[in-house]
Motif scaffolding. Structure first.
Motif, PDB file in Angstrom:
ATOM      1  N   MET A 133       0.810  -1.221   0.000  1.00 57.57           N
ATOM      2  CA  MET A 133       0.000   0.000   0.000  1.00 57.57           C
ATOM      3  C   MET A 133       0.842   1.269   0.000  1.00 57.57           C
ATOM      4  SD  MET A 133      -2.895   1.461  -0.252  1.00 57.57           S
ATOM      5  CE  MET A 133      -4.235   0.295   0.090  1.00 57.57           C
ATOM      6  N   GLU A 134       1.948   1.272   0.772  1.00 57.00           N
ATOM      7  CA  GLU A 134       2.787   2.476   0.816  1.00 57.00           C
ATOM      8  C   GLU A 134       3.298   2.853  -0.568  1.00 57.00           C
ATOM      9  OE1 GLU A 134       4.815  -0.476   2.972  1.00 57.00           O
ATOM     10  OE2 GLU A 134       2.629  -0.514   2.930  1.00 57.00           O
ATOM     11  N   ARG A 136       1.946   1.987  -3.456  1.00 52.54           N
ATOM     12  CA  ARG A 136       0.827   2.387  -4.307  1.00 52.54           C
ATOM     13  C   ARG A 136       0.423   3.826  -4.018  1.00 52.54           C
ATOM     14  NH1 ARG A 136      -3.457  -1.945  -2.871  1.00 52.54           N
ATOM     15  NH2 ARG A 136      -4.617  -1.037  -4.621  1.00 52.54           N
ATOM     16  N   ILE A 137       0.377   4.186  -2.733  1.00 57.03           N
ATOM     17  CA  ILE A 137       0.025   5.555  -2.356  1.00 57.03           C
ATOM     18  C   ILE A 137       1.040   6.537  -2.930  1.00 57.03           C
ATOM     19  CG2 ILE A 137      -0.088   7.170  -0.416  1.00 57.03           C
ATOM     20  CD1 ILE A 137      -1.315   4.874   1.238  1.00 57.03           C
ATOM     21  N   ASP A 148      -1.518  12.022   0.462  1.00 60.98           N
ATOM     22  CA  ASP A 148      -1.487  10.582   0.706  1.00 60.98           C
ATOM     23  C   ASP A 148      -2.885  10.055   1.055  1.00 60.98           C
ATOM     24  OD1 ASP A 148       1.172  10.650   0.207  1.00 60.98           O
ATOM     25  OD2 ASP A 148       1.831  10.139   2.239  1.00 60.98           O
ATOM     26  N   LYS A 152      -4.884   7.267  -1.107  1.00 61.04           N
ATOM     27  CA  LYS A 152      -5.331   6.000  -0.511  1.00 61.04           C
ATOM     28  C   LYS A 152      -6.825   5.785  -0.729  1.00 61.04           C
ATOM     29  CE  LYS A 152      -5.180   3.213   3.706  1.00 61.04           C
ATOM     30  NZ  LYS A 152      -4.736   3.149   5.116  1.00 61.04           N
ATOM     31  N   ASP A 153      -7.590   6.846  -0.590  1.00 63.41           N
ATOM     32  CA  ASP A 153      -9.040   6.744  -0.800  1.00 63.41           C
ATOM     33  C   ASP A 153      -9.346   6.372  -2.246  1.00 63.41           C
ATOM     34  OD1 ASP A 153     -11.823   7.169   0.096  1.00 63.41           O
ATOM     35  OD2 ASP A 153     -11.783   8.832  -1.320  1.00 63.41           O
ATOM     36  N   ILE A 155      -7.355   4.790  -4.302  1.00 60.14           N
ATOM     37  CA  ILE A 155      -6.899   3.408  -4.489  1.00 60.14           C
ATOM     38  C   ILE A 155      -7.969   2.427  -4.016  1.00 60.14           C
ATOM     39  CG2 ILE A 155      -5.287   1.677  -3.573  1.00 60.14           C
ATOM     40  CD1 ILE A 155      -3.144   3.942  -3.629  1.00 60.14           C
ATOM     41  N   ASN A 156      -8.478   2.650  -2.826  1.00 59.01           N
ATOM     42  CA  ASN A 156      -9.482   1.738  -2.272  1.00 59.01           C
ATOM     43  C   ASN A 156     -10.754   1.720  -3.111  1.00 59.01           C
ATOM     44  OD1 ASN A 156      -7.907   0.876  -0.088  1.00 59.01           O
ATOM     45  ND2 ASN A 156      -8.563   2.588   1.197  1.00 59.01           N
TER      46      ASN A 156
END
Length: 216
Positions: A133-134, A136-137, A148, A152-153, A155-156
């Protein structure tokens, strides 16, 4: 390098899957299809391309929405698709386009259930790319100039849409190892290293298959 293999790539958002696909395609001297699949499907089906972009890896279970979009698409769809909801028309048109592209020879196909569309083809290697995840962010935040938290939002939300689309239209589970021939974490080898691992896997597999044919 030469290959006779058709490569399908499923990917987590921000994992570098498309970039990895480009490196693999370049190494083998073959074409990569991503959104080009949408344009091809639109051209061959007669459905307007905007509808493919609207539904791109985004399923909908709303019957009302399908009716509204179906009305919008009238005049674009060929007779083959007129009796079904627009989201199914779009999927089937894309499904047909993927098969036609594969029939033309080795290539890299990114996303859009290509592995499912081509599961009866003997020369397909289905791959899924994930990443920590790190990483990808960092990749998404840099590319889109986001914080960031916003990265992340995004990505999800994107992963959820891709998973829903894949699970809705196939008999498999998005991102699960059993759904693919090869699963790799691009955080371990980096984008270029992951592409190299895929290239070596395909070359080794083709070599083993060739030896088996010669023995027979």
């Amino acid at each position: 390098m030469k290959t006779n293999t058709i490569i399908t790539i499923g990917r987590q958002y921000g994992s570098g899957g498309k970039e990895i696909g480009h490196f693999v395609a370049e190494a083998f001297g073959i074409k990569l299809y991503d959104k080009e699949m949408l344009a091809r499907a639109a051209k061959e089906s007669g459905i307007c391309e905007e509808l493919f972009e609207t539904h791109d890896e985004k399923p909908t279970n709303s019957f009302l929405y399908s009716l509204v979009m179906d009305t919008y698409s009238m005049g674009y769809a060929g007779n083959t698709y007129t009796e079904m909801p627009i989201n199914h028309k779009v999927f089937l048109a894309q499904f047909d386009a993927i098969k036609k592209i594969a029939d033309e020879g080795p290539c890299v196909l990114v996303g859009r259930c290509a592995d499912y569309a081509l599961e009866s083809y003997p020369n397909v290697v289905s791959i899924f790319i994930r990443a920590d995840m790190e990483d990808r962010i960092r990749r998404v935040a840099t590319r889109l100039d986001l914080t960031d938290a916003k990265a992340k939002d995004l990505i999800n939300k994107t992963d959820k849409k891709r998973a829903s689309y894949y699970n809705y239209y196939t008999n498999k589970k998005w991102g699960e190892a059993a759904s693919y021939e090869l699963c790799l974490n691009s955080s371990e080898l980096g984008v270029q290293g992951t592409a190299k691992a895929i290239e070596q896997y395909i070359l080794l597999k083709e070599s083993i298959e060739k030896e088996a044919r010669n023995i027979v």
